[in-house]
Design a protein around this motif. Structure first.
Motif, PDB file in Angstrom:
ATOM      1  N   PHE A 101       0.826  -1.207   0.000  1.00  0.00           N
ATOM      2  CA  PHE A 101       0.000   0.000   0.000  1.00  0.00           C
ATOM      3  C   PHE A 101       0.860   1.258   0.000  1.00  0.00           C
ATOM      4  N   CYS A 102       0.645   2.125  -0.968  1.00  0.00           N
ATOM      5  CA  CYS A 102       1.357   3.404  -1.112  1.00  0.00           C
ATOM      6  C   CYS A 102       2.871   3.218  -1.197  1.00  0.00           C
ATOM      7  N   GLY A 103       3.301   2.074  -1.676  1.00  0.00           N
ATOM      8  CA  GLY A 103       4.735   1.765  -1.746  1.00  0.00           C
ATOM      9  C   GLY A 103       5.542   2.757  -2.551  1.00  0.00           C
ATOM     10  N   GLY A 104       5.006   3.249  -3.658  1.00  0.00           N
ATOM     11  CA  GLY A 104       5.737   4.214  -4.473  1.00  0.00           C
ATOM     12  C   GLY A 104       6.044   5.484  -3.693  1.00  0.00           C
ATOM     13  N   GLY A 105       5.032   6.056  -3.083  1.00  0.00           N
ATOM     14  CA  GLY A 105       5.224   7.282  -2.306  1.00  0.00           C
ATOM     15  C   GLY A 105       6.118   7.082  -1.101  1.00  0.00           C
ATOM     16  N   LYS A 106       5.980   5.934  -0.456  1.00  0.00           N
ATOM     17  CA  LYS A 106       6.828   5.643   0.711  1.00  0.00           C
ATOM     18  C   LYS A 106       8.299   5.555   0.305  1.00  0.00           C
ATOM     19  N   LYS A 107       8.565   4.979  -0.852  1.00  0.00           N
ATOM     20  CA  LYS A 107       9.944   4.846  -1.325  1.00  0.00           C
ATOM     21  C   LYS A 107      10.549   6.200  -1.689  1.00  0.00           C
ATOM     22  N   VAL A 108       9.761   7.083  -2.297  1.00  0.00           N
ATOM     23  CA  VAL A 108      10.265   8.414  -2.617  1.00  0.00           C
ATOM     24  C   VAL A 108      10.517   9.185  -1.322  1.00  0.00           C
ATOM     25  N   ASP A 109       9.623   9.049  -0.366  1.00  0.00           N
ATOM     26  CA  ASP A 109       9.772   9.685   0.945  1.00  0.00           C
ATOM     27  C   ASP A 109      11.099   9.256   1.582  1.00  0.00           C
TER      28      ASP A 109
END
Length: 148
Positions: free
Chosen positions: A100-108
């Motif tokens: 869940f929301c892995g893309g945004g978490k990785k950029v964060d």
């Protein structure tokens, strides 16, 4: 006021829709705002002191193809972004709980590892609950814009 770059990581256009909705709100608050889905290196971020990432997730928690070169460059080069503040709006689908929301978490995580300071909490928008992510983002941005 801040000079803000909205970084869009999108596959289907939802993150772009959110960015397009947020740009006039931030500009109306007196900030200078640019929107891009093409940033590929830390040099692309330098003209702005605040970054707002609007990032979708696809596949198995993956970062969208258009923003992947930037995240790879941040991991590889570890540029000093300690002079930058940032926020993250991560789009995902809770039916995929493990990613869940892995893309945004990785950029964060990539921005944090380079020394940038997150402003406020990351917004995680669940497409299974909120089919229109711009609505939730418009509510969130009201608080965030006063902190930058």
């Amino acid at each position: 006021m801040a000079t803000i770059l909205i970084l869009v990581g999108t596959e289907s256009g939802n993150a772009q829709m959110v960015a397009d909705a947020l740009q006039p709100v931030l500009a109306g608050a007196g900030h200078a705002v640019d929107v891009t889905d093409k940033a590929a290196t830390a040099a692309d971020l330098q003209a702005h002191d605040v970054l707002l990432v609007v990032c979708a997730t696809h596949g198995s928690g993956d970062i969208p193809t258009n923003i992947l070169p930037l995240v790879e460059a941040l991991h590889r080069d570890r540029p000093d972004l300690s002079g930058h503040r940032y926020g993250v709006i991560a789009l995902g689908d809770m039916t995929y709980q493990d990613t869940f929301c892995g893309g945004g978490k990785k950029v964060d995580e990539a921005l944090e590892r380079c020394g940038a300071k997150r402003v406020g909490d990351r917004l995680e928008v669940d497409a299974s609950e909120q089919p229109l992510p711009d609505e939730e983002a418009l509510t969130w941005i009201e608080g965030w814009k006063t902190k930058v």
